[in-house]
Enzyme design. Structure first.
Site, PDB file in Angstrom:
ATOM      1  CB  SER A 142      -0.885  -0.033   1.253  1.00 29.80           C
ATOM      2  OG  SER A 142      -1.660   1.136   1.355  1.00 29.80           O
ATOM      3  CE  LYS A 168      -4.731   0.056   0.143  1.00 26.84           C
ATOM      4  NZ  LYS A 168      -5.451  -0.762   1.161  1.00 26.84           N
ATOM      5  CG  LEU A 169      -1.052   3.836  -6.866  1.00 30.19           C
ATOM      6  CD1 LEU A 169      -1.155   4.651  -8.154  1.00 30.19           C
ATOM      7  CD2 LEU A 169       0.364   3.933  -6.284  1.00 30.19           C
ATOM      8  CE  LYS A 170      -4.085   3.673   2.093  1.00 29.72           C
ATOM      9  NZ  LYS A 170      -5.347   3.184   2.691  1.00 29.72           N
ATOM     10  CG  ASP A 195      -7.838   2.301   0.298  1.00 29.33           C
ATOM     11  OD1 ASP A 195      -9.012   2.715   0.337  1.00 29.33           O
ATOM     12  OD2 ASP A 195      -7.248   1.811   1.291  1.00 29.33           O
ATOM     13  CG  ASN A 197      -8.339   5.016   3.384  1.00 32.60           C
ATOM     14  OD1 ASN A 197      -7.227   5.018   2.856  1.00 32.60           O
ATOM     15  ND2 ASN A 197      -8.750   4.005   4.131  1.00 32.60           N
ATOM     16  CD  GLU A 220      -8.893  -0.805   0.195  1.00 34.37           C
ATOM     17  OE1 GLU A 220      -7.907  -1.023  -0.550  1.00 34.37           O
ATOM     18  OE2 GLU A 220      -8.837  -0.903   1.424  1.00 34.37           O
ATOM     19  CG  ASP A 245     -10.825  -0.962   4.360  1.00 36.54           C
ATOM     20  OD1 ASP A 245     -11.186  -1.499   5.423  1.00 36.54           O
ATOM     21  OD2 ASP A 245      -9.718  -0.378   4.268  1.00 36.54           O
ATOM     22  CE  LYS A 269      -7.567  -2.282   6.258  1.00 39.07           C
ATOM     23  NZ  LYS A 269      -7.788  -0.852   6.409  1.00 39.07           N
ATOM     24  N   GLY A 297      -4.611  -4.524   5.757  1.00 39.16           N
ATOM     25  CA  GLY A 297      -3.723  -4.368   6.899  1.00 39.16           C
ATOM     26  C   GLY A 297      -3.940  -3.062   7.617  1.00 39.16           C
TER      27      GLY A 297
HETATM   28  O1  OSB Z   1      -7.457   1.656   4.183  1.00 42.40           O
HETATM   29  O2  OSB Z   1      -6.318  -0.088   3.897  1.00 42.40           O
HETATM   30  C1  OSB Z   1      -6.485   0.975   4.474  1.00 42.40           C
HETATM   31  C2  OSB Z   1      -3.556   1.614   6.819  1.00 42.40           C
HETATM   32  C3  OSB Z   1      -4.205   2.203   7.876  1.00 42.40           C
HETATM   33  C4  OSB Z   1      -5.551   2.419   7.800  1.00 42.40           C
HETATM   34  C5  OSB Z   1      -6.260   2.051   6.655  1.00 42.40           C
HETATM   35  C6  OSB Z   1      -5.625   1.431   5.603  1.00 42.40           C
HETATM   36  C7  OSB Z   1      -4.239   1.243   5.671  1.00 42.40           C
HETATM   37  C8  OSB Z   1      -3.441   0.693   4.585  1.00 42.40           C
HETATM   38  C9  OSB Z   1      -2.136   0.033   4.951  1.00 42.40           C
HETATM   39  O3  OSB Z   1      -3.724   0.815   3.414  1.00 42.40           O
HETATM   40  C10 OSB Z   1      -2.173  -1.402   4.692  1.00 42.40           C
HETATM   41  C11 OSB Z   1      -1.003  -2.132   5.313  1.00 42.40           C
HETATM   42  O4  OSB Z   1      -1.029  -2.400   6.532  1.00 42.40           O
HETATM   43  O5  OSB Z   1      -0.072  -2.467   4.589  1.00 42.40           O
HETATM   44 MG    MG Z   2      -8.564   0.650   2.767  1.00 48.42          MG
END
Ligand code: OSB
Ligand code: MG
Length: 375
Positions: A142, A168-170, A195, A197, A220, A245, A269, A297
């Site tokens: 990520s 995976k790109l935020k 992702d 969020n 995501e 998620d 998760k 994660g």
């Molecule tokens: O949205 O997947 C998520 C980390 C903290 C909170 C939310 C997310 C994440 C990650 C990190 O994307 C995933 C990782 O633990 O490698």
């Molecule tokens: Mg996520």
């Protein structure tokens, strides 16, 4: 099993690089770790469980110091009532804690500690417990929001060189189509996903649909946690598969999301959903419905990273997870670090959910501890 003593450790572990998402920039991981000292038929064992809650309630409503509070005031007393009737096992923790609403990450930490102790007492690996025969799982990474596109391309190339099998790109408004286009151009064949969020609303549907051009595995959680119907509507206008998620916190919720057409894929998760046992149930529901899952994660330390790898060995986990090497986040982990080898992370064979953390690592990162005599 009888628990005699519980220690709630609060650790603060620096990250190798800041991790920026649409909700925050983290420079260190605040981790609550539950240590239980238990008496079992096999003698005295110690079990450890990690709490996924971040320092602030920005990913979900849970946060680390709140988890310490709810564990001490409300969750452990329920567990102790159960154990006075000799009803305590990992499989019953969920039922004993069910009267307390929500707080799934706190509950997951306790269930993990009890499960770790139980498996160590019977010298059983978590993979054996789950019936997992896979010896390793594909490793994805990520990638946080960066300051510039050249910097992003550098970071992504570094991970590709390390062997990560999926990127995976935020994303967030203002950091979406351009960075995705740049990464896709530099890596035409790499499995790629994004992702958000929960950073968008359904009003952004036309804009988000521009991501359809980049051959993404999935998008995501573009919309809010409560926006199940809106995710279903967005799924109808985008060709990129919709993955949830934040919105899925239970097997029931997974069944609803699938029935509504809000999820073509689910990020499981374990911490978000209340622990590994509920995570398994979500896997089972999704697999029965023909919905792909992958293991997400929360920047796990070695107390949970290996357990995630074992879970991801179940057959429904058909997409690479956010199961990277320890070095992705930490210069020093609490246990023997997990390493990436040929793009994969080994499924642990040690007994329990995790290795016992190294005492000097715990001492190095500990910022607080509560010792609770419970017997
Ligand atoms: O949205 O997947 C998520 C980390 C903290 C909170 C939310 C997310 C994440 C990650 C990190 O994307 C995933 C990782 O633990 O490698
Ligand atoms: Mg996520």
């Amino acid at each position: 099993m009888q628990i005699d003593h519980v220690t709630l450790h609060e650790l603060r572990i620096p990250l190798v690089t800041p991790f920026t998402t649409s909700f925050s920039t983290q420079r260190a991981r605040t981790v609550v770790a539950v240590e239980v000292a238990a008496r079992t038929e096999a003698g005295e064992v110690t079990g450890w469980g990690e709490c996924g809650a971040l320092a602030e309630p920005v990913y979900s409503e849970e946060y680390a110091s709140g988890a310490v509070d709810v564990i001490e005031r409300f969750l452990l007393p329920r567990l102790m009532d159960a154990q006075s009737l000799d009803l305590l096992s990992a499989e019953t923790v969920g039922e004993h804690l069910a009267p307390i609403v929500g707080h799934r990450m706190a509950k997951a930490a306790i269930e993990s500690a009890v499960l770790d102790a139980q498996l160590k007492a019977t010298r059983t690996s978590f993979a054996q417990y789950l019936g997992v025969t896979a010896r390793s799982v594909a490793s994805g990474v990520s990638v946080g929001i960066q300051d510039s596109i050249p910097q992003l391309l550098d970071v992504v190339s570094g991970y590709v060189d390390e062997g990560y099998q999926r990127i995976k790109l935020k994303i967030q408004p203002g950091w979406d189509t351009e960075p995705v286009a740049a990464v896709r151009e530099a890596h035409p064949d790499i499995p790629l996903q994004v992702d958000a969020n929960a950073a968008y609303t359904l009003v952004d549907a036309a804009h988000l649909s521009r991501l359809d051009a980049f051959g993404l595995l999935l998008i995501e959680q573009p919309l809010g946690e409560a926006d199940m119907r809106q995710h279903a509507e967005l799924a109808r206008v985008m060709s990129t598969p919709m993955c949830l998620d934040e919105s899925v916190v239970s097997a029931e919720g997974a069944a609803d999301a699938i029935a509504l057409g809000a999820a073509a894929v689910i990020n499981i998760k374990p911490s978000r959903v209340g622990g590994y046992l509920e995570a398994r149930r979500i896997h089972d529901v999704a697999r029965a419905a023909g919905i792909a899952v992958w293991c997400g994660g929360m920047l796990e330390t070695g107390l949970a990273r290996g357990a995630n790898a074992a879970l991801a060995g179940l057959p429904g986990f058909t997409l690479p997870g956010d199961i990277s090497a320890s070095s992705r986040f930490y210069e020093r982990d609490l246990t023997t670090p997990f390493v990436i080898e040929n793009g994969r992370i080994a499924v642990p064979t040690f007994a329990g959910l995790c290795e016992e953390p190294q005492a000097d690592a715990v001492a190095e990162f500990e910022v607080g501890a509560r010792h609770l005599q419970v017997a």
